[in-house]
Design a protein around this motif. Structure first.
Motif, PDB file in Angstrom:
ATOM      1  N   ARG A  31       6.579  25.829  77.381  1.00 33.29           N
ATOM      2  CA  ARG A  31       5.538  25.278  76.512  1.00 33.29           C
ATOM      3  C   ARG A  31       5.379  26.134  75.253  1.00 33.29           C
ATOM      4  O   ARG A  31       5.269  25.611  74.148  1.00 33.29           O
ATOM      5  N   MET A  35       5.891  25.110  71.412  1.00 32.02           N
ATOM      6  CA  MET A  35       4.831  25.320  70.419  1.00 32.02           C
ATOM      7  C   MET A  35       5.367  26.104  69.222  1.00 32.02           C
ATOM      8  O   MET A  35       4.968  25.852  68.086  1.00 32.02           O
ATOM      9  N   HIS A  89      -0.746  33.753  66.378  1.00 29.93           N
ATOM     10  CA  HIS A  89      -1.386  32.448  66.253  1.00 29.93           C
ATOM     11  C   HIS A  89      -2.460  32.557  65.185  1.00 29.93           C
ATOM     12  O   HIS A  89      -3.453  33.265  65.366  1.00 29.93           O
ATOM     13  N   LEU A 130      -1.097  25.447  82.717  1.00 31.18           N
ATOM     14  CA  LEU A 130      -0.604  25.041  81.403  1.00 31.18           C
ATOM     15  C   LEU A 130      -1.724  24.543  80.500  1.00 31.18           C
ATOM     16  O   LEU A 130      -1.681  24.739  79.294  1.00 31.18           O
ATOM     17  N   LYS A 131      -2.751  23.934  81.085  1.00 24.47           N
ATOM     18  CA  LYS A 131      -3.855  23.415  80.267  1.00 24.47           C
ATOM     19  C   LYS A 131      -4.591  24.528  79.529  1.00 24.47           C
ATOM     20  O   LYS A 131      -5.243  24.285  78.519  1.00 24.47           O
ATOM     21  N   ASP A 132      -4.481  25.784  80.010  1.00 23.07           N
ATOM     22  CA  ASP A 132      -5.134  26.904  79.330  1.00 23.07           C
ATOM     23  C   ASP A 132      -4.515  27.199  77.966  1.00 23.07           C
ATOM     24  O   ASP A 132      -5.127  27.874  77.140  1.00 23.07           O
ATOM     25  N   LEU A 133      -3.291  26.698  77.737  1.00 18.00           N
ATOM     26  CA  LEU A 133      -2.653  26.900  76.434  1.00 18.00           C
ATOM     27  C   LEU A 133      -3.227  25.968  75.369  1.00 18.00           C
ATOM     28  O   LEU A 133      -2.940  26.128  74.187  1.00 18.00           O
ATOM     29  N   ALA A 134      -4.029  24.993  75.776  1.00 17.12           N
ATOM     30  CA  ALA A 134      -4.603  24.033  74.832  1.00 17.12           C
ATOM     31  C   ALA A 134      -5.449  24.725  73.767  1.00 17.12           C
ATOM     32  O   ALA A 134      -5.561  24.234  72.650  1.00 17.12           O
ATOM     33  N   GLN A 135      -6.023  25.888  74.093  1.00 17.35           N
ATOM     34  CA  GLN A 135      -6.843  26.604  73.113  1.00 17.35           C
ATOM     35  C   GLN A 135      -6.041  27.009  71.883  1.00 17.35           C
ATOM     36  O   GLN A 135      -6.611  27.209  70.815  1.00 17.35           O
ATOM     37  N   GLU A 137      -3.431  25.070  70.773  1.00 12.44           N
ATOM     38  CA  GLU A 137      -2.825  23.856  70.211  1.00 12.44           C
ATOM     39  C   GLU A 137      -3.763  23.092  69.304  1.00 12.44           C
ATOM     40  O   GLU A 137      -3.364  22.111  68.703  1.00 12.44           O
ATOM     41  N   ILE A 138      -5.010  23.499  69.227  1.00 12.60           N
ATOM     42  CA  ILE A 138      -5.972  22.770  68.385  1.00 12.60           C
ATOM     43  C   ILE A 138      -5.558  22.927  66.930  1.00 12.60           C
ATOM     44  O   ILE A 138      -5.486  24.009  66.396  1.00 12.60           O
ATOM     45  N   GLU A 139      -5.244  21.823  66.312  1.00 13.30           N
ATOM     46  CA  GLU A 139      -4.784  21.837  64.918  1.00 13.30           C
ATOM     47  C   GLU A 139      -5.847  21.184  64.033  1.00 13.30           C
ATOM     48  O   GLU A 139      -6.575  20.304  64.471  1.00 13.30           O
TER      49      GLU A 139
END
Length: 142
Positions: A31, A35, A89, A130-135, A137-139
């Motif tokens: 992932r 990214m 990031h 994996l959902k913890d990586l969503a922080q 991915e916020i664009e």
């Protein structure tokens, strides 16, 4: 008696020549790699390592037949920390460690986490799914 079984029952996986301690860590790598390709993160590092405390050495005199020789020996090995991933990031340096559960954090990890903050000023980010990586991915929507 268990014969060389991992502590948490995980199995090692290999992607792109990197060996990961668990399938979960391997999926996080895939992932993060994706990214990076999309430009969400940059400078992805796999298994970066930091020294938390240098080795401790001492000198001693070795008496030979014709002379004395000053030697050095290691008394204590260095304390190091190896994270799972690190990346940039939005101008921030992020160090990530993939963990199985918040309740199953080893004492050694908790101590090294505090030492990383104290010695290097780096706060570790734990990823449990994996959902913890969503922080990351916020664009911004334009």
């Amino acid at each position: 008696m268990r014969a060389n079984r991992p502590k948490y029952g995980n199995s090692k996986v290999t992607y792109d020549g990197y060996t990961f301690d668990s399938k979960r860590e391997g999926k996080v790598y895939l992932r993060l790699k994706e990214m990076q390709e999309r430009g969400v993160i940059s400078d992805l590092q796999i298994h970066p390592k930091w020294e938390l405390q240098p080795k401790l050495t001492e000198t001693y005199t070795k008496h030979l037949k014709t002379k004395d020789k000053v030697c050095e020996r290691t008394v204590l090995l260095p304390i190091t920390y190896e994270a799972d991933f690190a990346f940039n990031h939005r101008g921030m340096y992020v160090v990530v460690d993939v963990k199985i559960s918040k309740t199953l954090l080893p004492k050694e990890y908790q101590i090294k986490k505090k030492m990383m903050r104290y010695v290097h000023g780096i706060t570790l980010t734990e990823i449990y799914a994996l959902k913890d990586l969503a922080q990351f991915e916020i664009e911004e929507q334009g």
